[in-house]
Design an enzyme around this catalytic site. Structure first.
Site, PDB file in Angstrom:
ATOM      1  N   SER A   1       4.802  -2.104  -1.830  1.00 40.94           N
ATOM      2  CA  SER A   1       3.825  -3.169  -1.584  1.00 40.94           C
ATOM      3  C   SER A   1       3.937  -4.353  -2.533  1.00 40.94           C
ATOM      4  O   SER A   1       3.528  -5.448  -2.183  1.00 40.94           O
ATOM      5  CB  SER A   1       2.410  -2.600  -1.636  1.00 40.94           C
ATOM      6  OG  SER A   1       2.155  -2.002  -2.887  1.00 40.94           O
TER       7      SER A   1
ATOM      8  N   HIS B   1       3.180  -1.243   4.736  1.00 47.65           N
ATOM      9  CA  HIS B   1       3.813  -2.561   4.900  1.00 47.65           C
ATOM     10  C   HIS B   1       5.028  -2.522   5.824  1.00 47.65           C
ATOM     11  O   HIS B   1       5.734  -3.513   5.964  1.00 47.65           O
ATOM     12  CB  HIS B   1       4.208  -3.136   3.535  1.00 47.65           C
ATOM     13  CG  HIS B   1       3.021  -3.354   2.651  1.00 47.65           C
ATOM     14  ND1 HIS B   1       2.273  -4.510   2.672  1.00 47.65           N
ATOM     15  CD2 HIS B   1       2.413  -2.531   1.756  1.00 47.65           C
ATOM     16  CE1 HIS B   1       1.280  -4.408   1.816  1.00 47.65           C
ATOM     17  NE2 HIS B   1       1.341  -3.210   1.247  1.00 47.65           N
TER      18      HIS B   1
ATOM     19  N   LYS C   1      -3.261  -4.460   7.909  1.00 51.69           N
ATOM     20  CA  LYS C   1      -2.264  -5.411   7.402  1.00 51.69           C
ATOM     21  C   LYS C   1      -1.607  -6.084   8.612  1.00 51.69           C
ATOM     22  O   LYS C   1      -2.250  -6.902   9.256  1.00 51.69           O
ATOM     23  CB  LYS C   1      -1.323  -4.689   6.454  1.00 51.69           C
ATOM     24  CG  LYS C   1      -2.092  -4.396   5.155  1.00 51.69           C
ATOM     25  CD  LYS C   1      -1.416  -3.498   4.170  1.00 51.69           C
ATOM     26  CE  LYS C   1      -2.311  -3.406   2.925  1.00 51.69           C
ATOM     27  NZ  LYS C   1      -2.015  -2.251   2.097  1.00 51.69           N
TER      28      LYS C   1
HETATM   29  C1  LIG Z   1      -2.900  -1.561   1.206  1.00 50.52           C
HETATM   30  C2  LIG Z   1      -2.222  -0.265   0.976  1.00 50.52           C
HETATM   31  C3  LIG Z   1      -2.901   0.936   1.166  1.00 50.52           C
HETATM   32  C4  LIG Z   1      -4.385   0.989   1.388  1.00 50.52           C
HETATM   33  O1  LIG Z   1      -4.723   0.647   2.673  1.00 50.52           O
HETATM   34  P1  LIG Z   1      -6.164   0.030   2.942  1.00 50.52           P
HETATM   35  O2  LIG Z   1      -6.363   0.200   4.403  1.00 50.52           O
HETATM   36  O3  LIG Z   1      -6.102  -1.390   2.499  1.00 50.52           O
HETATM   37  O4  LIG Z   1      -7.140   0.834   2.141  1.00 50.52           O
HETATM   38  C5  LIG Z   1      -2.191   2.108   1.091  1.00 50.52           C
HETATM   39  N1  LIG Z   1      -0.884   2.118   0.776  1.00 50.52           N
HETATM   40  C6  LIG Z   1      -0.207   0.978   0.537  1.00 50.52           C
HETATM   41  C7  LIG Z   1       1.223   1.044   0.200  1.00 50.52           C
HETATM   42  C8  LIG Z   1      -0.860  -0.247   0.619  1.00 50.52           C
HETATM   43  O5  LIG Z   1      -0.210  -1.366   0.354  1.00 50.52           O
END
Ligand SMILES: *Cc1c(COP(=O)(O)O)cnc(C)c1O
Length: 386
Positions: free
Chosen positions: A184, A212, A243
């Site tokens: 990330s 991602h 995302k």
């Molecule tokens: C953003 C993220 C999460 C958490 O997800 P949310 O739905 O925002 O709580 C988990 N793992 C990774 C690698 C992330 O970047």
């Protein structure tokens, strides 16, 4: 004992002196390439909304229709009376998109990790994870009570030696490996084929977080496991719906028995109010859109924008939508971010504890919704920094 307010202001002063104080910046417009902040309109290079779906008409239509059909709230947890057909429908869409037997949705990725890892391993077991794994995977591993071993980022040899160690020291225990498909904060990919082979050699399980990767990597954005033909060799698939998919929430996908187990054992699933059917409908619409020609065109646009930025900055073609610009010192990153903001560009500084101390950086993200002129504006602003 000191007064709580006094105690906390002392602690906050320490954070501030270390250059690590964080504050909120409310946005007054929908998410998108241009957003309205208190400081004025800015060009946004900070969002994980990689395909521009957060304010997409298809998601809004689905959400409006869901409000009319199902209302807004759920009033209870999934296991009491909050399980709506919209959730089951979303999980069916995820299951066929990921080409697995079953999926279960959670209110966030953080909740998915915190519920799933302790449901799979516990005291006396072993969790082995990549050094750059997201905080939610680290926290899930800690909460499980398992022994934790960390391998240097993407170092499969070290993973293998941890696996050997675990098998010798804890021959009867379960061993769970945690990795991300796209990291990330660095935007690079995991050597998934080698990780799968290593975990199979040692009879360990693999949980892959595609937060991602979904929507970005592979055909129709099915993610890295699908792209490499490894779906059936990954035991636990995780992805987020907030995302590239433009809604919110997350999923765990894999076998039917995994889903049934999590329904019974994942505490962050059991002891929480079911998420809104409106969000489930929007996320479902996003995944359906991804699988159409329009969705694939958005993904190709994202790839084109990344290629354009790489060309202007003379970088290797990024492997994902995340492009880090390493600066090192915390203050340096904050200063660069502030200078870009003065030019109307929102590029966040990422620093400890999100990344290691002294590994501060600008983390810029490109989306399908950016125009070529906007990418050019970013590239020339970055050039003035140096
Ligand atoms: C953003 C993220 C999460 C958490 O997800 P949310 O739905 O925002 O709580 C988990 N793992 C990774 C690698 C992330 O970047």
């Amino acid at each position: 004992m000191s007064d709580l307010g006094e105690e906390l202001s002392l602690r906050l002063r320490e954070v501030e002196e270390a250059g690590l104080l964080r504050v909120l910046h409310p946005v007054a417009s929908p998410q998108g390439v241009e957003i309205e902040t208190r400081g004025g309109r800015v060009l946004n290079f900070s969002s994980n909304d990689y395909l521009g779906l957060a304010n997409h008409p298809a998601l809004k239509v689905a959400a409006h229709a869901a409000i009319d059909r199902a209302g807004v709230g759920t009033g209870a947890s999934r296991l009491i009376s909050g399980d709506h057909e919209e959730h089951e429908r979303l999980e069916g869409i995820i299951r066929s998109f990921k080409r697995v037997e079953a999926a279960l949705s959670f209110s966030s990725g953080y909740a998915a990790a915190l519920g799933t890892i302790p449901a799979l391993v516990g005291d006396g077991d072993v969790v082995i994870l990549d050094k750059l794994c997201h905080a939610c995977l680290v926290d899930g591993a800690r909460l499980s009570g398992a022994v934790i071993r960390v391998f240097p980022h993407n170092n499969v040899e070290k993973l293998e030696s941890h696996l050997r160690w675990a098998r010798e020291k804890y021959p009867a225990s379960k061993v769970l490996v945690l990795a991300e498909s796209v990291y990330s904060m660095d935007g690079d990919l995991a050597p998934l084929g080698a990780i799968v082979e290593a975990k199979e050699r040692h009879g360990a399980w693999l949980m892959l977080d595609e937060a991602h990767g979904v929507g970005v990597v592979g055909e129709h954005g099915r993610g890295l496991a699908d792209h490499l033909g490894l779906t059936n060799r990954v035991d636990v698939h995780m992805g987020t719906l907030g995302k590239a998919l433009g809604a919110s929430g997350a999923y765990i996908a894999g076998s039917r028995i995994l889903r049934e187990h999590l329904v019974n054992r994942a505490r962050s699933f059991i002891f929480t109010t079911a998420s809104s059917p409106v969000v489930a409908a929007a996320a479902g619409a996003a995944i359906e859109l991804l699988q159409t020609a329009d969705g694939e065109a958005l993904r190709q646009r994202l790839m084109g924008n990344l290629a354009c930025l790489a060309e202007l900055r003379k970088l290797a073609r990024p492997e994902s939508a995340i492009v880090p610009i390493m600066l090192g010192a915390e203050e340096e990153a904050v200063r660069a971010s502030k200078a870009l903001l003065d030019l109307g560009l929102l590029v966040p500084a990422v620093r400890y504890p999100t990344v290691a101390k002294g590994a501060a950086r600008l983390r810029l993200t490109v989306t399908a919704a950016h125009g070529r002129d906007q990418i050019e504006r970013l590239a020339s602003a970055l050039a003035t920094l140096a």
